[in-house]
Write a protein that holds these residues in place. Structure first.
Motif, short mmCIF file in Angstrom:
data_model
loop_
_atom_site.label_atom_id
_atom_site.label_comp_id
_atom_site.label_asym_id
_atom_site.label_seq_id
_atom_site.Cartn_x
_atom_site.Cartn_y
_atom_site.Cartn_z
N ASN A 1 0.99 -1.13 -0.07
CA ASN A 1 -0.18 -0.16 0.10
C ASN A 1 0.83 1.40 0.13
O ASN A 1 0.37 2.22 -0.64
N ARG A 2 2.05 1.25 0.99
CA ARG A 2 2.78 2.46 0.89
C ARG A 2 3.56 2.68 -0.39
O ARG A 2 3.58 3.63 -1.19
N GLN A 3 3.90 1.41 -1.09
CA GLN A 3 4.73 1.61 -2.36
C GLN A 3 3.55 2.09 -3.48
O GLN A 3 3.79 2.68 -4.33
N ASN A 4 2.34 1.57 -3.52
CA ASN A 4 1.08 1.93 -4.20
C ASN A 4 1.09 3.44 -4.22
O ASN A 4 0.89 4.08 -5.13
N ASP A 5 0.91 3.81 -3.06
CA ASP A 5 0.79 5.36 -2.59
C ASP A 5 1.86 6.20 -3.45
O ASP A 5 1.69 7.24 -4.09
N LEU A 6 3.08 5.66 -3.03
CA LEU A 6 4.22 6.42 -4.02
C LEU A 6 3.96 6.45 -5.50
O LEU A 6 4.40 7.35 -6.00
N ILE A 7 3.95 5.34 -5.85
CA ILE A 7 3.55 5.12 -7.46
C ILE A 7 2.47 6.02 -7.83
O ILE A 7 2.65 6.76 -8.89
N THR A 8 1.26 5.90 -7.23
CA THR A 8 0.16 6.76 -7.66
C THR A 8 0.64 8.17 -7.57
O THR A 8 0.07 9.04 -8.46
N THR A 9 1.13 8.50 -6.55
CA THR A 9 1.59 9.93 -6.49
C THR A 9 2.43 10.31 -7.59
O THR A 9 2.28 11.68 -8.26
N SER A 10 3.42 9.55 -8.06
CA SER A 10 4.35 9.92 -9.04
C SER A 10 3.62 9.94 -10.43
O SER A 10 3.85 10.71 -11.25
N ILE A 11 2.71 9.03 -10.69
CA ILE A 11 1.89 9.06 -11.73
C ILE A 11 1.13 10.26 -11.89
O ILE A 11 0.94 10.78 -12.88
N ARG A 12 0.43 10.62 -10.80
CA ARG A 12 -0.56 11.67 -10.74
C ARG A 12 0.36 13.20 -11.13
O ARG A 12 0.09 14.01 -11.78
N ALA A 13 1.62 13.00 -10.75
CA ALA A 13 2.36 14.13 -10.94
C ALA A 13 2.90 14.08 -12.54
O ALA A 13 2.77 15.08 -13.01
N ALA A 14 3.22 12.95 -12.99
CA ALA A 14 3.59 12.86 -14.17
C ALA A 14 2.36 13.31 -15.19
O ALA A 14 2.34 13.82 -16.10
#
Length: 579
Positions: free
Chosen positions: A463-476
Motif C-alpha cells: 500500500n505504501r509503495q502503491n501510494d508512492l507510485i500513484t503520487t508519481s503517476i499523478r505528478a507525471a
C-alpha cells in the motif's frame, strides 16, 4: 193378400236376424254363486283406426260384420291413435248389481260405455278412464269399474265399450257381482300395499345407513327406490298422482329413474375403471332414455305413439346391457357383481313373464299379472343386500388394510431400531474422526494465522509503495497536461474542432499538438510506443522534437517533418549503440 203376408214374414225374419246378430256370440251369464268371471274370450272387438266412428256407426250391419272374436283372456294392443270397440252380451241372473272391471289407470285413458236403454237404444255413453273425472268410476277403486246391470235387470243386454288413448291397451276384462269384484280388488290392494311397504322399509333402512356412513351410493339408491314406488304403482294402476300431465308426459318424468339406475351401477360396479367401453356404452343409452326421449315428449316433436317402438327397443337394449355387464364381471371374478346381477335378473324375468301373460303365452292369474311387483321387490331387496355386502367388503378391506398397516409399522419400527443402532455406531466412529480432523484443522488454522500476519505486513508495504507510485503517476499526469495545447490555443487556431482524449493508465502514450509557423497551422496527433509512464516519457520527447523541427529548424513539409522526427528519435534514444 198371400203375397203381402209372405213379404211381411220375409222382412220380419230379416229384422229379427239383424236384431239377434249381436247375440250370436257367447253370452255371459252371471249367477248368484258365480265367481268373478274372466270374459276375454267372450268379447268381440273392432279397431276404429281413424277414431271417428260413433255408436250409431258401430251398430250398423256393415260394421257388425267386421267384429272379431277375441281368443285370449287379456286383450293386448300396442300404442296407437286408433280406438278399439268391444262388444259383449251379458245376462244378469244374480239378482244383484254386476260390474265390469275395465282395466287399470295406465292403459285405460278413455273408456266410453254404451248400454241399451229400455227401448234398446244406445244414446249417451258413460265415461270412465284416467282422462275423465275420478268420480265417474262406479266403484271406489284404482281400477276403472262400470256398473253394467242392476239386480232387477235380468234381460240380455248387448254392451259396447270404446277404449281410446295413446298408451298400450292391456285389458283383462272381468265381470261379477259387487262382492266378487270387491274381494278381487281388495287382494290387489293388499299386494300393492305390501309392495309399497317393502320398498319404503328398504328406503328408510338405506336412509339410516346413509346418515351413518355418508356414502353417496346410498343416496343414489334411495332416489332410485323412490322412483320405483312411483313408477311401479303408476304402471299397475295405482297412480299416486291423478293429473293428466302424468300420462301425457310419461316419457319425460319416467326418464329420471334411468339416470339414477346407471349412476348406481357405475358406482357399485366401478364401471369407469373395470370397463371403460361399457361405461361409455351404457351412458349413451342412458342419455337417450333420460334426455332425448323426455325432450321429444316435452316439446311434442314426436308423439307418444311414434316414440313407443324406438323407446321399447332402447329400453330393452339398456336392461339387457346392464344384465350382461353383471354376468361378464362375475366371469372375471368380481365378487360384488353377484348380488347386482341377481337383482337385475328378477326385474327382467318378472317383466318377461308379465309380457308373456299379456300375450296369453302364460295363463292369466293373480300371480302372473302381479309378477312385476315380486320382481321389483326382490330386485330392491337384493340391491340392499348388495350394498350390505359392499359395506362388509369395504369393512374387511379396511380391517385388512389396518392389519397390513400395523404389520408395516411393526416392520418399520424394527428396521428403524436396527438403523438407529447402526447409525449410533457410525456416529461414534464419526465423532473420533471429527476430533482428529478438528486437531488437524487447529494446526492448519495456526499456520494460516501466521501466513495472514505475514500477508498483512506485506500488504502494508504494498500500500505504501502503491501510494508512492500513484503520487508519481499523478505528478507525471500534471506534467504531461502542461505540454498539451490549451483550449484557448485550439480555439484561436481552429474554427471548428472536437477533442476526445481519454488516457488508458492515467498518463497516456498518445498526444496531440498544434503549431503556428509562417502563417500555417500544423496539427499533429501521435501514438507513441507504450502505455502509462513509458508512453508518457515518449510523448514528452516527441512533443519537444516536433516543436524544434518546426519552430527552430523551419521544416514545414509533413514528410520531411516525419523523416526528421525519425532521425531525431533514433539519435535521442541512442539506438545506434544497440546495433
Amino acid at each position: 193378400m198371400k203375397v203381402s203376408v209372405y213379404k211381411f214374414i220375409f222382412l220380419a225374419s230379416i229384422l229379427i236376424g239383424i236384431a239377434n246378430e249381436g247375440l250370436a256370440q257367447t253370452k255371459i251369464i252371471v249367477t248368484p254363486e258365480a265367481p268373478l268371471l274372466k270374459i276375454g274370450k267372450k268379447v268381440q272387438f273392432f279397431e276404429d283406426k281413424d277414431n271417428h266412428l260413433t255408436i250409431q256407426d258401430i251398430i250398423t250391419p256393415a260394421i257388425q260384420k267386421q267384429f272379431r272374436t277375441h281368443t285370449k283372456n287379456v286383450f293386448n294392443h300396442p300404442p296407437s291413435n286408433s280406438a278399439v270397440w268391444f262388444k259383449f252380451v251379458v245376462q244378469n241372473q244374480s239378482q244383484q248389481d254386476i260390474f265390469l272391471a275395465i282395466g287399470e289407470s295406465f292403459s285405460t285413458w278413455q273408456a266410453d260405455l254404451y248400454k241399451p236403454d229400455a227401448h234398446q237404444q244406445y244414446k249417451q255413453a258413460k265415461q270412465y278412464g284416467s282422462m275423465y273425472p275420478s268420480h265417474n268410476n262406479d266403484l271406489n277403486s284404482n281400477f276403472h269399474c262400470a256398473l253394467i246391470a242392476k239386480g232387477f235387470e235380468a234381460n240380455t243386454q248387448v254392451i259396447y265399450l270404446k277404449v281410446s288413448g295413446l298408451a298400450p291397451k292391456n285389458h283383462a276384462f272381468q265381470i261379477g257381482t259387487f262382492l266378487a269384484l270387491d274381494r278381487y280388488l281388495q287382494v290387489n290392494d293388499y299386494i300393492v300395499t305390501l309392495f309399497i311397504g317393502v320398498i319404503l322399509a328398504l328406503l328408510l333402512y338405506n336412509l339410516f345407513i346413509y346418515y351413518s356412513a355418508r356414502d353417496s351410493i346410498y343416496l343414489v339408491y334411495i332416489v332410485y327406490l323412490t322412483w320405483v314406488v312411483f313408477v311401479a304403482t303408476f304402471t299397475s294402476g295405482y297412480a299416486l298422482v291423478h293429473q293428466s300431465w302424468v300420462w301425457n308426459y310419461f316419457y319425460a318424468w319416467n326418464g329420471i329413474g334411468y339416470f339414477f339406475i346407471t349412476l348406481f351401477a357405475s358406482m357399485y360396479l366401478h364401471l369407469k375403471k373395470v370397463s371403460p367401453r361399457f361405461y361409455r356404452w351404457i351412458w349413451f343409452y342412458t342419455g337417450l332414455l333420460s334426455f332425448l326421449f323426455p325432450f321429444l315428449n316435452l316439446t311434442g316433436l314426436l308423439s307418444i305413439v311414434q316414440m313407443a317402438i324406438p323407446y321399447q327397443l332402447v329400453l330393452t337394449t339398456y336392461y339387457l346391457s346392464l344384465l350382461s355387464i353383471g354376468i361378464w364381471l362375475i366371469t372375471k371374478g368380481h365378487r360384488n357383481a353377484r348380488f347386482y346381477t341377481t337383482a337385475w335378473s328378477f326385474v327382467i324375468v318378472g317383466s318377461i313373464l308379465f309380457v308373456l301373460t299379456l300375450n296369453a303365452v302364460l295363463p292369466y292369474n293373480r300371480f302372473t299379472y302381479n309378477i312385476q311387483y315380486l320382481g321389483f321387490s326382490l330386485e330392491a331387496l337384493f340391491f340392499a343386500l348388495a350394498l350390505g355386502d359392499r359395506m362388509n367388503v369395504l369393512k374387511k378391506e379396511k380391517e385388512a388394510a389396518q392389519a397390513q398397516n400395523l404389520l408395516l409399522v411393526k416392520e418399520q419400527n424394527t428396521q428403524l431400531e436396527q438403523k438407529v443402532k447402526e447409525r449410533t455406531h457410525e456416529l461414534m466412529a464419526s465423532k473420533d474422526e471429527i476430533l482428529a480432523q478438528n486437531e488437524e484443522l487447529r494446526q492448519v488454522q495456526e499456520e494460516l494465522e501466521t501466513q495472514r500476519d505475514f500477508l498483512d505486513r506485506q500488504n502494508v508495504k504494498l500500500n505504501r509503495q502503491n501510494d508512492l507510485i500513484t503520487t508519481s503517476i499523478r505528478a507525471a499526469e500534471s506534467i504531461q497536461k502542461t505540454i498539451l495545447p490549451t483550449t484557448s490555443q485550439l480555439c484561436n487556431l481552429l474554427n471548428d474542432y472536437f477533442l476526445i482524449y481519454k488516457p488508458k493508465d492515467v498518463v497516456s502514450g498518445d498526444f496531440y499538438s498544434i503549431h503556428h509557423h509562417q502563417e500555417k497551422t500544423y496539427l499533429l496527433v501521435a501514438d507513441c510506443t507504450g502505455h502509462g509512464v513509458p508512453g508518457a516519457f515518449m510523448t514528452l520527447i516527441g512533443y519537444n522534437l516536433i516543436d524544434q523541427i518546426i519552430q527552430f529548424q523551419g521544416i514545414t513539409q509533413p514528410h520531411q517533418i516525419l523523416n526528421r522526427l525519425h532521425q531525431e528519435v533514433h539519435k535521442f534514444l541512442r539506438q545506434e549503440s544497440y546495433n
